[in-house]
Design a protein around this motif. Structure first.
Motif, mmCIF file in Angstrom:
data_model
loop_
_atom_site.group_PDB
_atom_site.id
_atom_site.type_symbol
_atom_site.label_atom_id
_atom_site.label_comp_id
_atom_site.label_asym_id
_atom_site.label_seq_id
_atom_site.Cartn_x
_atom_site.Cartn_y
_atom_site.Cartn_z
ATOM 1 N N GLN A 88 0.827 -1.206 0.000
ATOM 2 C CA GLN A 88 0.000 0.000 0.000
ATOM 3 C C GLN A 88 0.864 1.260 0.000
ATOM 4 O O GLN A 88 0.497 2.274 -0.600
ATOM 5 C CB GLN A 88 -0.930 0.005 1.216
ATOM 6 N N THR A 92 0.402 4.092 -2.732
ATOM 7 C CA THR A 92 0.008 5.440 -2.340
ATOM 8 C C THR A 92 0.955 6.484 -2.907
ATOM 9 O O THR A 92 0.534 7.572 -3.322
ATOM 10 C CB THR A 92 -0.035 5.559 -0.802
ATOM 11 N N ARG A 138 -3.949 6.139 5.282
ATOM 12 C CA ARG A 138 -5.382 5.971 5.499
ATOM 13 C C ARG A 138 -6.190 7.180 5.002
ATOM 14 O O ARG A 138 -7.416 7.150 5.041
ATOM 15 C CB ARG A 138 -5.651 5.719 6.987
ATOM 16 N N VAL A 139 -5.505 8.232 4.563
ATOM 17 C CA VAL A 139 -6.181 9.414 4.024
ATOM 18 C C VAL A 139 -6.320 9.237 2.519
ATOM 19 O O VAL A 139 -5.339 9.272 1.782
ATOM 20 C CB VAL A 139 -5.389 10.697 4.350
ATOM 21 N N SER A 140 -7.538 9.044 2.042
ATOM 22 C CA SER A 140 -7.757 8.761 0.620
ATOM 23 C C SER A 140 -7.709 10.016 -0.250
ATOM 24 O O SER A 140 -7.373 9.950 -1.435
ATOM 25 C CB SER A 140 -9.108 8.055 0.427
ATOM 26 N N ASN A 141 -8.037 11.165 0.338
ATOM 27 C CA ASN A 141 -8.030 12.435 -0.393
ATOM 28 C C ASN A 141 -6.582 12.898 -0.581
ATOM 29 O O ASN A 141 -5.909 13.254 0.394
ATOM 30 C CB ASN A 141 -8.836 13.482 0.381
ATOM 31 N N THR A 142 -6.097 12.920 -1.819
ATOM 32 C CA THR A 142 -4.684 13.232 -2.076
ATOM 33 C C THR A 142 -4.280 14.620 -1.588
ATOM 34 O O THR A 142 -3.249 14.749 -0.901
ATOM 35 C CB THR A 142 -4.364 13.072 -3.575
ATOM 36 N N ARG A 145 -4.006 14.474 2.155
ATOM 37 C CA ARG A 145 -2.846 13.686 2.577
ATOM 38 C C ARG A 145 -1.562 14.497 2.436
ATOM 39 O O ARG A 145 -0.693 14.467 3.321
ATOM 40 C CB ARG A 145 -2.771 12.401 1.751
#
Length: 380
Positions: A88, A92, A138-142, A145
């Motif tokens: 991951q 990411t 765990r933060v999906s919003n780039t 993040r």
């Protein structure tokens, strides 16, 4: 004499600064190498799976086999969950590291594997640990993040601070109140970081696992705690009520958090584990809740078929008073009342033992300090 003492203090402060900087450099080097190594492992996994004919099935097999092989070779720290995190990490930030190939225009087959010792330029911050990047993943919003990563680096946020800001939607709150202009550092009050001890970072189980160093109990205990726990260990064994010593400073991991239970016993008469945690201070509701959590995690990870429910025991050693309290999960209260109390020491027996041992230990420690001070004065 006063002048010499002033010079000595100044010298001491300069030496402390040198040592603290050196320790900080070591921590930053470990951080960078850990995250870089895990990114490279994740990259190897992704490349391997992408070339598999049946990606879903093959990918699962690749990760399971790799986890098992790494655990056999390096011990803990390479569980199936952790190896998935390595993958991951790469997914990411797939462009975070720029691998410098030895041969320009290398074929896809030649690019498949690059040894971790090869040359690479890294954009992973040495100020952030593997735990920081686990939280960021765990933060999906780039954009969010990237904001959290930048703030953690520039403000010196601890992993706990970073997680707190993510969980309370710090990024979204700034956008809602101030728009995107609020994200610019000069346009708002920034949240300062917490001071950290390099030694505490190096004692992290993740760092110890990465460096293949032993996670010994005295890394996590003060001198007073060590002495009290040692005496309690012998006290319970001398009771002769079926206690068998299992572990000291037992490590329990839950997601990205590490916990240590001071003492673990198994009672072969009751056929159950007893977890003991010592607190140097007053008993709080949080202490009881934490022990309940320890009991549940221990049962999930270590209890085997045929064992009775696990018991928790919280011991608080305050200068004014001592407290002993059993912590039993609600569903286990009946068996505790009917069977366990016949073979367990009472809370009053434990309280008196803690008070007695603390008085003796503190007197002994004070005597050692006085003798050490006398020896220093004589040497001058």
């Amino acid at each position: 004499m006063a002048r010499d003492m002033t010079i000595g203090d100044t010298l001491f402060e300069r030496v402390v600064e040198i040592l603290e900087q050196a320790r900080s450099n070591v921590v930053q080097s470990v951080n960078t190498n850990m995250v870089t190594a895990y990114w490279l492992i994740g990259r190897e996994i992704v490349v391997e799976i992408q070339e598999g004919k049946e990606r879903a099935v093959y990918g699962k097999q690749v990760i399971e086999v790799l986890s098992r092989q790494l655990t056999d070779q390096y011990g803990s720290g390479y569980s199936l969950t952790n190896v998935k995190y390595f993958r991951q990490l790469y997914q990411t930030w797939p462009d975070r590291l720029s691998i410098l190939l030895q041969q320009e225009g290398a074929s896809a087959a030649q690019q498949k594997s690059h040894p971790p010792g090869g040359q690479f330029a890294t954009d992973f911050s040495p100020k952030l640990s593997w735990s920081h990047y686990r939280a960021l993943m765990r933060v999906s919003n780039t954009p969010a993040r990237e904001f959290y990563e930048r703030e953690a680096i520039e403000c010196g946020w601890s992993k706990t601070q970073l997680e707190r800001q993510i969980q309370t939607s710090y990024y979204e709150r700034i956008i809602a109140h101030h728009g995107e202009q609020g994200l610019i550092a000069g346009n708002r009050e920034r949240l300062p970081g917490e001071p950290f001890s390099p030694v505490e970072v190096l004692k992290s189980p993740m760092v110890l696992e990465f460096l293949n160093l032993p996670n010994v109990p005295n890394l996590h205990e003060s001198a007073l705690e060590q002495a009290i726990i040692s005496n309690l260990q012998f006290f319970l064994l001398e009771l002769g009520k079926g206690f068998s010593f299992v572990a000291r400073q037992k490590h329990i991991r839950f997601d990205d958090d590490d916990f240590y239970v001071d003492l673990v016993f198994y009672n072969f008469i009751l056929k159950c584990f007893l977890l003991i945690d010592l607190k140097l201070g007053k008993l709080t509701h949080q202490d009881v809740g934490q022990m309940d959590g320890y009991v549940r995690l221990f049962e999930e990870q270590f209890k085997v078929s045929g064992d009775n429910p696990t018991i928790g025991l919280i011991l608080c050693s305050d200068k004014s008073e001592a407290v002993a309290k059993y912590s039993v999960l609600h569903e286990s209260k009946q068996i505790f009342a009917s069977k366990y109390l016949k073979f367990l020491p009472t809370e009053e027996e434990l309280r008196l033992e803690i008070e007695k041992e603390r008085r003796l230990i503190e007197a002994n420690l004070d005597d050692r300090k006085r003798l050490s001070s006398l020896d220093e004065n004589r040497s001058r």
